[in-house]
Design an enzyme around this catalytic site. Structure first.
Site, PDB file in Angstrom:
ATOM      1  N   ARG A  62       0.969  -1.263   0.033  1.00 16.06           N
ATOM      2  CA  ARG A  62      -0.006  -0.052   0.086  1.00 16.06           C
ATOM      3  C   ARG A  62       0.936   1.226   0.050  1.00 16.06           C
ATOM      4  O   ARG A  62       0.629   2.296  -0.590  1.00 16.06           O
ATOM      5  CB  ARG A  62      -0.994  -0.185   1.124  1.00 16.06           C
ATOM      6  CG  ARG A  62      -1.715   1.048   1.255  1.00 16.06           C
ATOM      7  CD  ARG A  62      -3.064   1.056   2.274  1.00 16.06           C
ATOM      8  NE  ARG A  62      -3.874   1.984   2.465  1.00 16.06           N
ATOM      9  CZ  ARG A  62      -3.900   2.875   3.372  1.00 16.06           C
ATOM     10  NH1 ARG A  62      -3.042   2.847   4.329  1.00 16.06           N
ATOM     11  NH2 ARG A  62      -4.964   3.675   3.450  1.00 16.06           N
ATOM     12  N   HIS A  66       0.640   4.298  -2.667  1.00 16.92           N
ATOM     13  CA  HIS A  66       0.427   5.736  -2.319  1.00 16.92           C
ATOM     14  C   HIS A  66       1.424   6.616  -2.534  1.00 16.92           C
ATOM     15  O   HIS A  66       1.226   7.780  -2.910  1.00 16.92           O
ATOM     16  CB  HIS A  66       0.130   5.866  -0.806  1.00 16.92           C
ATOM     17  CG  HIS A  66      -1.134   5.334  -0.361  1.00 16.92           C
ATOM     18  ND1 HIS A  66      -2.015   6.033   0.510  1.00 16.92           N
ATOM     19  CD2 HIS A  66      -2.227   4.400  -0.744  1.00 16.92           C
ATOM     20  CE1 HIS A  66      -3.327   5.505   0.473  1.00 16.92           C
ATOM     21  NE2 HIS A  66      -3.351   4.308  -0.322  1.00 16.92           N
ATOM     22  N   ASP A  67       2.541   5.933  -2.736  1.00 20.64           N
ATOM     23  CA  ASP A  67       3.807   6.713  -3.527  1.00 20.64           C
ATOM     24  C   ASP A  67       3.602   7.200  -4.666  1.00 20.64           C
ATOM     25  O   ASP A  67       3.711   8.299  -5.116  1.00 20.64           O
ATOM     26  CB  ASP A  67       4.965   6.023  -3.080  1.00 20.64           C
ATOM     27  CG  ASP A  67       6.247   6.791  -3.310  1.00 20.64           C
ATOM     28  OD1 ASP A  67       6.198   8.303  -3.304  1.00 20.64           O
ATOM     29  OD2 ASP A  67       7.498   6.200  -4.048  1.00 20.64           O
ATOM     30  N   GLY A  72       4.502  10.722  -8.872  1.00 19.09           N
ATOM     31  CA  GLY A  72       5.120   9.301  -9.300  1.00 19.09           C
ATOM     32  C   GLY A  72       5.752   8.794  -8.224  1.00 19.09           C
ATOM     33  O   GLY A  72       5.746   8.977  -7.046  1.00 19.09           O
ATOM     34  N   ASP A  74       8.455   8.086  -6.500  1.00 19.77           N
ATOM     35  CA  ASP A  74       9.828   9.131  -6.230  1.00 19.77           C
ATOM     36  C   ASP A  74      10.009   9.000  -4.528  1.00 19.77           C
ATOM     37  O   ASP A  74      10.970   9.725  -4.423  1.00 19.77           O
ATOM     38  CB  ASP A  74       9.588  10.466  -6.536  1.00 19.77           C
ATOM     39  CG  ASP A  74       8.108  11.131  -5.995  1.00 19.77           C
ATOM     40  OD1 ASP A  74       7.781  10.546  -5.195  1.00 19.77           O
ATOM     41  OD2 ASP A  74       7.896  12.381  -6.420  1.00 19.77           O
ATOM     42  N   SER A  76       8.534  10.347  -2.110  1.00 24.21           N
ATOM     43  CA  SER A  76       8.041  11.371  -1.641  1.00 24.21           C
ATOM     44  C   SER A  76       7.278  11.105  -0.374  1.00 24.21           C
ATOM     45  O   SER A  76       7.143  12.063   0.435  1.00 24.21           O
ATOM     46  CB  SER A  76       7.126  12.411  -2.663  1.00 24.21           C
ATOM     47  OG  SER A  76       6.106  11.708  -3.197  1.00 24.21           O
ATOM     48  N   ASN A  94      -3.302   9.095   4.218  1.00 29.48           N
ATOM     49  CA  ASN A  94      -1.937   8.419   4.935  1.00 29.48           C
ATOM     50  C   ASN A  94      -2.342   8.394   6.188  1.00 29.48           C
ATOM     51  O   ASN A  94      -1.462   7.741   7.065  1.00 29.48           O
ATOM     52  CB  ASN A  94      -0.986   9.190   4.175  1.00 29.48           C
ATOM     53  CG  ASN A  94      -0.769   9.190   2.620  1.00 29.48           C
ATOM     54  OD1 ASN A  94      -1.085   8.061   2.213  1.00 29.48           O
ATOM     55  ND2 ASN A  94      -0.001   9.970   2.094  1.00 29.48           N
ATOM     56  N   PRO A 163      -7.398   7.252  -4.850  1.00 26.09           N
ATOM     57  CA  PRO A 163      -8.742   7.072  -4.820  1.00 26.09           C
ATOM     58  C   PRO A 163      -9.291   6.731  -3.221  1.00 26.09           C
ATOM     59  O   PRO A 163      -8.748   6.086  -2.587  1.00 26.09           O
ATOM     60  CB  PRO A 163      -9.033   5.769  -5.482  1.00 26.09           C
ATOM     61  CG  PRO A 163      -7.710   5.710  -6.367  1.00 26.09           C
ATOM     62  CD  PRO A 163      -6.494   6.292  -5.680  1.00 26.09           C
ATOM     63  N   HIS A 193      -6.002  -6.260  -2.283  1.00 23.74           N
ATOM     64  CA  HIS A 193      -6.926  -6.184  -1.145  1.00 23.74           C
ATOM     65  C   HIS A 193      -7.196  -7.616  -0.727  1.00 23.74           C
ATOM     66  O   HIS A 193      -7.858  -7.957   0.292  1.00 23.74           O
ATOM     67  CB  HIS A 193      -7.962  -5.379  -1.357  1.00 23.74           C
ATOM     68  CG  HIS A 193      -7.862  -3.967  -1.344  1.00 23.74           C
ATOM     69  ND1 HIS A 193      -8.987  -2.998  -1.486  1.00 23.74           N
ATOM     70  CD2 HIS A 193      -6.643  -3.218  -0.998  1.00 23.74           C
ATOM     71  CE1 HIS A 193      -8.546  -1.909  -1.211  1.00 23.74           C
ATOM     72  NE2 HIS A 193      -7.076  -1.711  -0.979  1.00 23.74           N
ATOM     73  N   THR A 194      -6.483  -8.603  -1.324  1.00 23.56           N
ATOM     74  CA  THR A 194      -6.750 -10.203  -0.908  1.00 23.56           C
ATOM     75  C   THR A 194      -5.808 -10.220   0.554  1.00 23.56           C
ATOM     76  O   THR A 194      -5.845 -11.234   1.175  1.00 23.56           O
ATOM     77  CB  THR A 194      -5.991 -10.878  -1.983  1.00 23.56           C
ATOM     78  OG1 THR A 194      -6.275 -12.420  -1.611  1.00 23.56           O
ATOM     79  CG2 THR A 194      -4.483 -10.801  -2.038  1.00 23.56           C
ATOM     80  N   ASP A 240      -9.885  -9.333   3.594  1.00 21.70           N
ATOM     81  CA  ASP A 240     -10.388 -10.599   2.968  1.00 21.70           C
ATOM     82  C   ASP A 240     -10.596 -11.634   4.206  1.00 21.70           C
ATOM     83  O   ASP A 240      -9.718 -11.828   4.682  1.00 21.70           O
ATOM     84  CB  ASP A 240      -9.244 -11.264   2.043  1.00 21.70           C
ATOM     85  CG  ASP A 240      -9.599 -12.810   1.643  1.00 21.70           C
ATOM     86  OD1 ASP A 240     -10.557 -13.316   1.963  1.00 21.70           O
ATOM     87  OD2 ASP A 240      -8.649 -13.310   1.137  1.00 21.70           O
TER      88      ASP A 240
END
Length: 321
Positions: A62, A66-67, A72, A74, A76, A94, A163, A193-194, A240
């Site tokens: 995850r 999210h990075d 991109g 990177d 950050s 986050n 999202p 998400h499994t 799950d």
């Protein structure tokens, strides 16, 4: 027959991507001479982390997602706030949610001890995401490498581009499309998400208000997620229910049975464009694994910093002085 042909096509494409420079910029052999033991160091450190906390495989997967969705891939997301700098860690998607920063720190320290000033934090995150997947039973892939680390971050992009768990299918397709990922790649990547867990505040609306959910499943989840906002918000439930620590294809049969934990999960099988693919993944795990690996490679190539752009951070949490 069409499914078998598609799976073979994906495997051949994945093999090609694994043996060549991805997008003409990144390549799995980038550190072959400068840090030949890199992948062994990352894998060994990840094994220790997952042995101590099996949730960590999902957490670092995850973290990579999210990075990559903000500026991109990177690194950050790793930057701490300072008196003059605001990073992405306090963004809505986050804050009090992203885990694994300490594991990335440990991997970086172990790598620096052998190959100082060579390997970027961004590449370490990409490798850790792959190894976390593999160590929990998922597919492997050759990670294209050669990213450099950003000297900036974007709190606003983190809040707008990642999202939300309340997203509908149209919004999900748009958010992934904005990053160059197709709707089918989105559905494959959602299979992450499994493994892993979600906070009550992220699925409360789905289990109390939505109709596209199995009533028995909703009742079960309500037992650890009170209806009142602010009550039990950080209570955890597995994405799950059957195998939350095993990377398998069970996420998709859950959707067929209307047992997706997040509203955004169930949107993938709710009478829309992704229903057929969800049905395929639910019965053909090899297809899901090959598509997931290929989509991870493509996601890892979202706007990487290469060449002389960015820097190789000595400490993943701060920009070099």
């Amino acid at each position: 027959m069409a499914s078998c042909f598609r799976a073979l096509h994906c495997l051949l494409a994945l093999s090609f991507l694994s043996s060549t420079a991805y997008g003409g910029q990144l390549t799995p052999t980038f550190y072959a001479l400068s840090c030949p033991t890199l992948e062994l160091i990352v894998r060994t450190t990840m094994m220790k982390a997952i042995n101590a906390d099996r949730r960590m495989g999902a957490s670092l997967l995850r973290l990579f997602f999210h990075d990559c969705f903000v500026q991109g891939c990177d690194g950050s997301i790793l930057l701490d706030d300072t008196g003059t700098f605001v990073g992405e860690k306090t963004a809505g998607p986050n804050a009090n949610s992203i885990r694994g920063y300490d594991v990335i720190d440990q991997i970086k320290a172990n790598v620096e001890a052998v190959c100082p000033g060579v390997v970027s934090c961004a590449d370490i995150v990409a490798l850790a995401a792959r190894d976390g997947t593999v160590l929990l039973g998922g597919p492997t892939w050759a990670v294209p490498l050669g990213r450099r680390d950003s000297t900036t971050a974007s709190l606003s992009q983190a809040n707008s581009d990642i999202p939300a768990p309340t997203s509908n299918l149209s919004s999900l397709i748009t958010k992934f499309g904005n990053k160059g990922l197709t709707a089918d790649e989105m559905t494959a990547l959602s299979g992450a998400h499994t493994i892993g867990f979600a906070h009550c505040e992220d699925f409360r609306g789905h289990i109390y208000n939505d109709t596209d959910i199995d009533p028995a499943f909703a009742t079960l989840r309500q037992g650890n997620c009170p209806a009142a906002s602010g009550s039990g918000d950080t209570n955890l439930e597995p994405l799950d229910l059957k195998t939350p620590y095993v990377f398998d294809k069970d996420y998709y049969p859950n959707l067929l049975g209307k047992r997706g934990l997040l509203h955004s999960d169930q949107e993938l099988f709710n009478g829309g464009s992704q229903d057929a693919l969800v049905q395929q993944y639910s019965t053909i795990p090899a297809l899901f694994f090959s598509d997931f690996a290929a989509a991870m490679i493509k996601m890892g190539n979202i706007s990487p910093l290469t060449g002389s752009a960015g820097q190789i951070r000595a400490n993943c949490r701060v920009v070099n002085k």
